[in-house]
Design a protein around this motif. Structure first.
Motif, PDB file in Angstrom:
ATOM      1  N   LEU A 154       5.005  -8.131  -3.609  1.00 46.00           N
ATOM      2  CA  LEU A 154       4.348  -8.856  -2.526  1.00 46.00           C
ATOM      3  C   LEU A 154       3.383  -7.911  -1.819  1.00 46.00           C
ATOM      4  CD1 LEU A 154       7.484 -10.673  -1.055  1.00 46.00           C
ATOM      5  CD2 LEU A 154       5.830 -11.573  -2.700  1.00 46.00           C
ATOM      6  N   THR A 155       2.175  -8.370  -1.533  1.00 43.34           N
ATOM      7  CA  THR A 155       1.144  -7.471  -1.002  1.00 43.34           C
ATOM      8  C   THR A 155       0.567  -7.911   0.339  1.00 43.34           C
ATOM      9  OG1 THR A 155      -0.569  -8.641  -2.262  1.00 43.34           O
ATOM     10  CG2 THR A 155       0.460  -6.713  -3.305  1.00 43.34           C
ATOM     11  N   VAL A 156       0.950  -9.095   0.844  1.00 40.96           N
ATOM     12  CA  VAL A 156       0.424  -9.562   2.133  1.00 40.96           C
ATOM     13  C   VAL A 156       1.455  -9.306   3.219  1.00 40.96           C
ATOM     14  CG1 VAL A 156      -0.460 -11.534   3.429  1.00 40.96           C
ATOM     15  CG2 VAL A 156      -0.948 -11.331   0.981  1.00 40.96           C
ATOM     16  N   ASN A 157       1.059  -8.541   4.231  1.00 47.51           N
ATOM     17  CA  ASN A 157       1.957  -8.170   5.324  1.00 47.51           C
ATOM     18  C   ASN A 157       1.737  -9.124   6.497  1.00 47.51           C
ATOM     19  OD1 ASN A 157       3.201  -6.782   7.571  1.00 47.51           O
ATOM     20  ND2 ASN A 157       3.213  -4.951   6.282  1.00 47.51           N
ATOM     21  N   TYR A 158       2.814  -9.805   6.901  1.00 49.32           N
ATOM     22  CA  TYR A 158       2.716 -10.797   7.973  1.00 49.32           C
ATOM     23  C   TYR A 158       3.166 -10.261   9.325  1.00 49.32           C
ATOM     24  CZ  TYR A 158       2.454 -13.920   3.973  1.00 49.32           C
ATOM     25  OH  TYR A 158       2.090 -14.513   2.797  1.00 49.32           O
ATOM     26  N   ARG A 159       3.780  -9.100   9.376  1.00 48.40           N
ATOM     27  CA  ARG A 159       4.440  -8.625  10.587  1.00 48.40           C
ATOM     28  C   ARG A 159       3.755  -7.429  11.232  1.00 48.40           C
ATOM     29  NH1 ARG A 159      10.021  -7.495   8.877  1.00 48.40           N
ATOM     30  NH2 ARG A 159       9.453  -5.329   8.523  1.00 48.40           N
ATOM     31  N   THR A 160       3.098  -6.597  10.439  1.00 53.66           N
ATOM     32  CA  THR A 160       2.555  -5.340  10.925  1.00 53.66           C
ATOM     33  C   THR A 160       1.038  -5.407  10.987  1.00 53.66           C
ATOM     34  OG1 THR A 160       4.386  -4.221   9.822  1.00 53.66           O
ATOM     35  CG2 THR A 160       2.559  -2.845  10.531  1.00 53.66           C
ATOM     36  N   THR A 161       0.453  -4.876  12.049  1.00 49.35           N
ATOM     37  CA  THR A 161      -1.008  -4.871  12.133  1.00 49.35           C
ATOM     38  C   THR A 161      -1.582  -3.950  11.068  1.00 49.35           C
ATOM     39  OG1 THR A 161      -1.123  -3.019  13.695  1.00 49.35           O
ATOM     40  CG2 THR A 161      -0.910  -5.238  14.629  1.00 49.35           C
ATOM     41  N   GLU A 162      -2.841  -4.207  10.702  1.00 52.03           N
ATOM     42  CA  GLU A 162      -3.497  -3.397   9.688  1.00 52.03           C
ATOM     43  C   GLU A 162      -3.549  -1.933  10.095  1.00 52.03           C
ATOM     44  OE1 GLU A 162      -5.649  -2.642   6.084  1.00 52.03           O
ATOM     45  OE2 GLU A 162      -4.297  -4.220   6.777  1.00 52.03           O
ATOM     46  N   GLN A 163      -3.766  -1.696  11.402  1.00 42.61           N
ATOM     47  CA  GLN A 163      -3.869  -0.321  11.887  1.00 42.61           C
ATOM     48  C   GLN A 163      -2.531   0.414  11.776  1.00 42.61           C
ATOM     49  OE1 GLN A 163      -5.045  -3.027  13.325  1.00 42.61           O
ATOM     50  NE2 GLN A 163      -7.262  -2.681  13.406  1.00 42.61           N
ATOM     51  N   ILE A 164      -1.433  -0.249  12.141  1.00 39.22           N
ATOM     52  CA  ILE A 164      -0.114   0.385  12.040  1.00 39.22           C
ATOM     53  C   ILE A 164       0.271   0.550  10.572  1.00 39.22           C
ATOM     54  CG2 ILE A 164       2.351   0.021  12.453  1.00 39.22           C
ATOM     55  CD1 ILE A 164       1.633  -1.194  15.130  1.00 39.22           C
ATOM     56  N   ARG A 165      -0.053  -0.451   9.747  1.00 36.37           N
ATOM     57  CA  ARG A 165       0.281  -0.352   8.319  1.00 36.37           C
ATOM     58  C   ARG A 165      -0.404   0.853   7.674  1.00 36.37           C
ATOM     59  NH1 ARG A 165      -1.822  -0.823   3.782  1.00 36.37           N
ATOM     60  NH2 ARG A 165      -3.832  -1.475   4.639  1.00 36.37           N
ATOM     61  N   ARG A 166      -1.698   1.025   7.955  1.00 28.04           N
ATOM     62  CA  ARG A 166      -2.415   2.157   7.376  1.00 28.04           C
ATOM     63  C   ARG A 166      -1.819   3.483   7.839  1.00 28.04           C
ATOM     64  NH1 ARG A 166      -8.771   0.373   8.193  1.00 28.04           N
ATOM     65  NH2 ARG A 166      -8.819  -1.289   6.622  1.00 28.04           N
ATOM     66  N   PHE A 167      -1.469   3.559   9.114  1.00 27.65           N
ATOM     67  CA  PHE A 167      -0.882   4.783   9.642  1.00 27.65           C
ATOM     68  C   PHE A 167       0.461   5.069   8.973  1.00 27.65           C
ATOM     69  CE2 PHE A 167       1.939   6.954  12.607  1.00 27.65           C
ATOM     70  CZ  PHE A 167       1.174   8.072  12.940  1.00 27.65           C
ATOM     71  N   ALA A 168       1.305   4.029   8.862  1.00 28.71           N
ATOM     72  CA  ALA A 168       2.625   4.210   8.264  1.00 28.71           C
ATOM     73  C   ALA A 168       2.524   4.580   6.790  1.00 28.71           C
ATOM     74  CB  ALA A 168       3.448   2.930   8.433  1.00 28.71           C
ATOM     75  N   ASP A 169       1.549   4.011   6.087  1.00 30.51           N
ATOM     76  CA  ASP A 169       1.405   4.278   4.659  1.00 30.51           C
ATOM     77  C   ASP A 169       1.063   5.736   4.371  1.00 30.51           C
ATOM     78  OD1 ASP A 169       2.080   1.760   3.888  1.00 30.51           O
ATOM     79  OD2 ASP A 169       0.032   1.073   3.493  1.00 30.51           O
ATOM     80  N   THR A 170       0.502   6.445   5.352  1.00 29.12           N
ATOM     81  CA  THR A 170       0.182   7.857   5.119  1.00 29.12           C
ATOM     82  C   THR A 170       1.431   8.726   5.052  1.00 29.12           C
ATOM     83  OG1 THR A 170      -0.051   8.358   7.488  1.00 29.12           O
ATOM     84  CG2 THR A 170      -2.027   7.593   6.319  1.00 29.12           C
ATOM     85  N   LEU A 171       2.579   8.195   5.493  1.00 27.11           N
ATOM     86  CA  LEU A 171       3.818   8.960   5.473  1.00 27.11           C
ATOM     87  C   LEU A 171       4.484   8.948   4.104  1.00 27.11           C
ATOM     88  CD1 LEU A 171       5.321   7.754   8.874  1.00 27.11           C
ATOM     89  CD2 LEU A 171       3.936   9.779   8.439  1.00 27.11           C
ATOM     90  N   LEU A 172       3.999   8.088   3.190  1.00 26.69           N
ATOM     91  CA  LEU A 172       4.584   7.958   1.864  1.00 26.69           C
ATOM     92  C   LEU A 172       3.495   8.112   0.802  1.00 26.69           C
ATOM     93  CD1 LEU A 172       6.893   4.842   2.395  1.00 26.69           C
ATOM     94  CD2 LEU A 172       7.655   7.184   1.960  1.00 26.69           C
ATOM     95  N   PRO A 173       3.878   8.441  -0.418  1.00 26.32           N
ATOM     96  CA  PRO A 173       2.893   8.477  -1.508  1.00 26.32           C
ATOM     97  C   PRO A 173       2.277   7.100  -1.735  1.00 26.32           C
ATOM     98  CG  PRO A 173       4.947   9.538  -2.158  1.00 26.32           C
ATOM     99  CD  PRO A 173       5.221   8.843  -0.866  1.00 26.32           C
ATOM    100  N   ALA A 174       1.110   7.065  -2.333  1.00 31.44           N
ATOM    101  CA  ALA A 174       0.433   5.796  -2.603  1.00 31.44           C
ATOM    102  C   ALA A 174       1.177   4.967  -3.645  1.00 31.44           C
ATOM    103  CB  ALA A 174      -1.002   6.049  -3.058  1.00 31.44           C
ATOM    104  N   ALA A 175       2.008   5.628  -4.453  1.00 29.50           N
ATOM    105  CA  ALA A 175       2.795   4.926  -5.476  1.00 29.50           C
ATOM    106  C   ALA A 175       4.204   5.492  -5.498  1.00 29.50           C
ATOM    107  CB  ALA A 175       2.146   5.059  -6.850  1.00 29.50           C
ATOM    108  N   LEU A 176       5.191   4.614  -5.753  1.00 34.89           N
ATOM    109  CA  LEU A 176       6.590   5.023  -5.794  1.00 34.89           C
ATOM    110  C   LEU A 176       7.267   4.450  -7.030  1.00 34.89           C
ATOM    111  CD1 LEU A 176       7.717   4.527  -2.081  1.00 34.89           C
ATOM    112  CD2 LEU A 176       7.416   6.702  -3.270  1.00 34.89           C
ATOM    113  N   ASP A 177       8.356   5.094  -7.421  1.00 40.13           N
ATOM    114  CA  ASP A 177       9.169   4.653  -8.554  1.00 40.13           C
ATOM    115  C   ASP A 177      10.236   3.705  -8.025  1.00 40.13           C
ATOM    116  OD1 ASP A 177      10.685   4.294 -10.789  1.00 40.13           O
ATOM    117  OD2 ASP A 177      11.239   6.404 -11.047  1.00 40.13           O
ATOM    118  N   GLU A 178      10.075   2.407  -8.258  1.00 39.59           N
ATOM    119  CA  GLU A 178      10.980   1.412  -7.690  1.00 39.59           C
ATOM    120  C   GLU A 178      12.331   1.350  -8.410  1.00 39.59           C
ATOM    121  OE1 GLU A 178      10.653  -0.497  -5.063  1.00 39.59           O
ATOM    122  OE2 GLU A 178       8.570  -0.164  -4.506  1.00 39.59           O
ATOM    123  N   GLU A 179      12.341   1.614  -9.719  1.00 36.68           N
ATOM    124  CA  GLU A 179      13.555   1.416 -10.507  1.00 36.68           C
ATOM    125  C   GLU A 179      14.154   2.713 -11.038  1.00 36.68           C
ATOM    126  OE1 GLU A 179      12.633  -1.441 -13.594  1.00 36.68           O
ATOM    127  OE2 GLU A 179      11.119  -2.292 -12.266  1.00 36.68           O
TER     128      GLU A 179
END
Length: 347
Positions: free
Chosen positions: A274-299
């Motif tokens: 799922l790629t559409v965020n309904y709860r977090t503002t774009e500005q907060i989402r971008r800030f939070a995303d910098t704390l993690l790698p752009a890609a993760l191993d889900e499984e």
């Protein structure tokens, strides 16, 4: 809109995921705010409505989240409806305990960290093992014995210790197992178990019984380990739409990374993000995303998935400030809230 309206709303992409027919187990991932919990809830409701046989389990790691899911299910489905009656909503550790104690009539006593440390020290002394530090043996228990439900020396000798740092030859493992053999004997005698070992034991019981569920939906699956996945696999009849796992590796709190396939979970070709965020503002989402790698191993299979998403809401950019203590921080936040409310902002 009030939550009662939001709980029945599904974006078309979410509806497709929630109502799709899967030829086996499936996984849904997405960052915080993309609606995984709502999709899980609607998935349970859809299966309860569209199938006529077997019970549906909606489960998660947290008893608080399980209570929220139960409340929301009562909003989505009439509380007295046959569909709602077919859905069990309970956190998985409680379900395991209920089966073990109430259905199987076995004794269970959860072992806390203090008591475990005492028993480990006693096992080390009784086994006469002085070559390894207590901290090392405890880490070995947490990473292998308890994590993978190992019960015998042969399995321990074969187990992969990848990521443990210190290499052990077979003779060293045999010495270490003397400690764990003593420890496991005492745990068995006193009916002590960790939640992991309880899940493994209940899963083993169902190897000789018919699974109680036709469909299982999991929310916050990233916080489940091999024990929980083994139990989930044992609780549901294999087939179409058997397991539906919602989670996000970026929100993992309780578990180290491991390969889902090694725990009996195969979702190859049945994964959706799922790629559409309904709860977090774009500005907060971008800030939070910098704390993690752009890609993760889900499984845990080494296959990276991009975390790219977009937010529908807009707002001010986050500010980062440091304070001398919590009182100063609270005072600054309180002042900012007063300013916002004076400007007409309604929380």
């Amino acid at each position: 809109y009030p939550w009662e309206r939001w709980i029945v709303f599904l974006h078309p992409t979410q509806r497709d995921v929630a109502q799709r027919r899967y030829k086996g187990s499936a996984r849904v991932s997405g960052a915080a705010g993309t609606g995984k919990s709502v999709v899980a809830l609607h998935r349970a409701a859809h299966l309860a409505r569209s199938t006529s046989e077997g019970r549906v389990l909606l489960t998660t790691y947290s008893k608080t989240l399980a209570a929220h899911l139960s409340y929301n299910a009562d909003l989505l489905l009439d509380v007295d409806s046959p569909e709602r009656a077919r859905i069990d909503i309970v956190h998985l550790h409680k379900l395991a305990r209920d089966w073990w104690v109430n259905a199987f009539k076995r004794k269970f006593a959860f072992i806390n960290a203090k008591r475990f440390n005492e028993l480990l020290e006693a096992a080390i002394a009784k086994a006469g093992v002085a070559e390894f530090a207590t901290a090392f043996l405890k880490a070995e228990w947490e990473a292998l014995i308890n994590f993978w439900g190992i019960n015998d020396e042969e399995t321990y000798l074969r187990a992969s210790r990848k990521g443990r740092g210190t290499r052990l030859i077979a003779r060293q493992r045999q010495i270490i197992w003397r400690v764990f053999a003593e420890l496991l004997a005492v745990l068995e005698e006193k009916h002590y178990m960790t939640w992991d070992r309880l899940c493994f034991r209940v899963a083993a019981e169902f190897a000789e019984r018919s699974p109680p569920y036709r469909h299982i939906i999991v929310d916050e699956a990233q916080d489940f380990g091999p024990a929980e996945f083994r139990l989930l696999r044992a609780l549901v009849t294999p087939g179409d739409d058997d397991l539906f796992l919602c989670g996000d590796a970026g929100q993992r709190i309780y578990q180290r990374r491991f390969a889902w396939k090694a725990a009996g979970i195969d979702i190859r070709g049945r994964a959706t993000r799922l790629t559409v965020n309904y709860r977090t503002t774009e500005q907060i989402r971008r800030f939070a995303d910098t704390l993690l790698p752009a890609a993760l191993d889900e499984e845990g299979e080494g296959k990276l998935e991009t975390r790219a998403s977009i937010s529908l809401l807009k707002g001010p950019s986050p500010e980062v400030s440091g304070y001398a203590d919590v009182n100063e921080e609270v005072a600054v936040v309180a002042q900012r809230l007063r300013e916002l409310m004076a400007s007409g902002f309604t929380p």
